[in-house]
Design an enzyme around this catalytic site. Structure first.
Site, mmCIF file in Angstrom:
data_model
loop_
_atom_site.group_PDB
_atom_site.id
_atom_site.type_symbol
_atom_site.label_atom_id
_atom_site.label_comp_id
_atom_site.label_asym_id
_atom_site.label_seq_id
_atom_site.Cartn_x
_atom_site.Cartn_y
_atom_site.Cartn_z
ATOM 1 N N PRO A 1 -6.294 8.173 1.367
ATOM 2 C CA PRO A 1 -4.829 8.246 1.348
ATOM 3 C C PRO A 1 -4.388 9.692 1.598
ATOM 4 O O PRO A 1 -5.025 10.629 1.110
ATOM 5 C CB PRO A 1 -4.447 7.777 -0.053
ATOM 6 C CG PRO A 1 -5.694 7.594 -0.810
ATOM 7 C CD PRO A 1 -6.856 7.818 0.082
ATOM 8 N N HIS A 2 -3.318 9.855 2.361
ATOM 9 C CA HIS A 2 -2.887 11.198 2.724
ATOM 10 C C HIS A 2 -1.394 11.224 3.002
ATOM 11 O O HIS A 2 -0.790 10.202 3.296
ATOM 12 C CB HIS A 2 -3.664 11.699 3.941
ATOM 13 C CG HIS A 2 -3.658 10.738 5.088
ATOM 14 N ND1 HIS A 2 -4.524 9.655 5.148
ATOM 15 C CD2 HIS A 2 -2.904 10.667 6.191
ATOM 16 C CE1 HIS A 2 -4.303 8.980 6.261
ATOM 17 N NE2 HIS A 2 -3.310 9.578 6.916
#
Length: 162
Positions: free
Chosen positions: A66-67
């Protein structure tokens, strides 16, 4: 990639009791908020989940990255290793056990793509993930990531530093 600035032992959690993607993202947001005086965990959680709505950040073999881009000065990361994986939309339909969350400065978005590509190409390796999933403590995990992404440039560098 300089893993020493991206990760710290305080932003790594090994095998906490997390049973959902939402709770995993909440824990990642709390860890990413450490050392970010201008950001709150809730804003980080919102940024990560909003990015996730655009498409799953799960890459397979029990890994998700996730980013999000946010108003920060330098990239930071958090690593979450779960005993049992959580359900996500994954290419191989396997539960996600390892979350490597990344926040990058909004003005460095192009660099961010290269960072995600490098993480993905490394963390997709099944044998590596099986090894990482055996770790029980944050320092061992941090040491492994430092060695994995920032290997000594000279074969005797580790011995000289000791």
């Amino acid at each position: 990639m300089d893993m020493t600035t991206l990760l710290s032992a305080a932003r790594i959690a090994c095998k906490p009791d997390v049973s959902s993607k939402k709770r995993a993202f909440e824990q990642l947001a709390e860890m990413l908020a450490l050392g970010q005086p201008n950001l709150e965990a809730e804003a980080i959680f919102d940024a990560l989940t909003n990015r996730e709505k655009l498409g799953s950040t799960a890459i397979g073999n029990g890994v998700a990255i996730p980013h999000a881009c946010m108003s920060i000065h330098q990239p930071c990361g958090a690593l979450l290793l779960l005993e049992d994986g959580v359900k996500m939309d994954t290419p191989d339909k396997k539960p996600v056990q390892l979350f490597m969350a990344i926040l990058v400065p909004a003005n460095q978005a192009p660099d961010y793509s290269e960072l995600i590509t490098q993480l993905t190409s490394t963390l997709i390796q099944k044998s590596l993930i099986e090894q990482i999933c055996c770790y029980q403590d944050t320092q061992t995990m941090l040491d492994h990531f430092l060695e994995l992404f920032d290997p000594p440039s000279h074969p005797f560098a580790g011995a000289l530093a000791a």
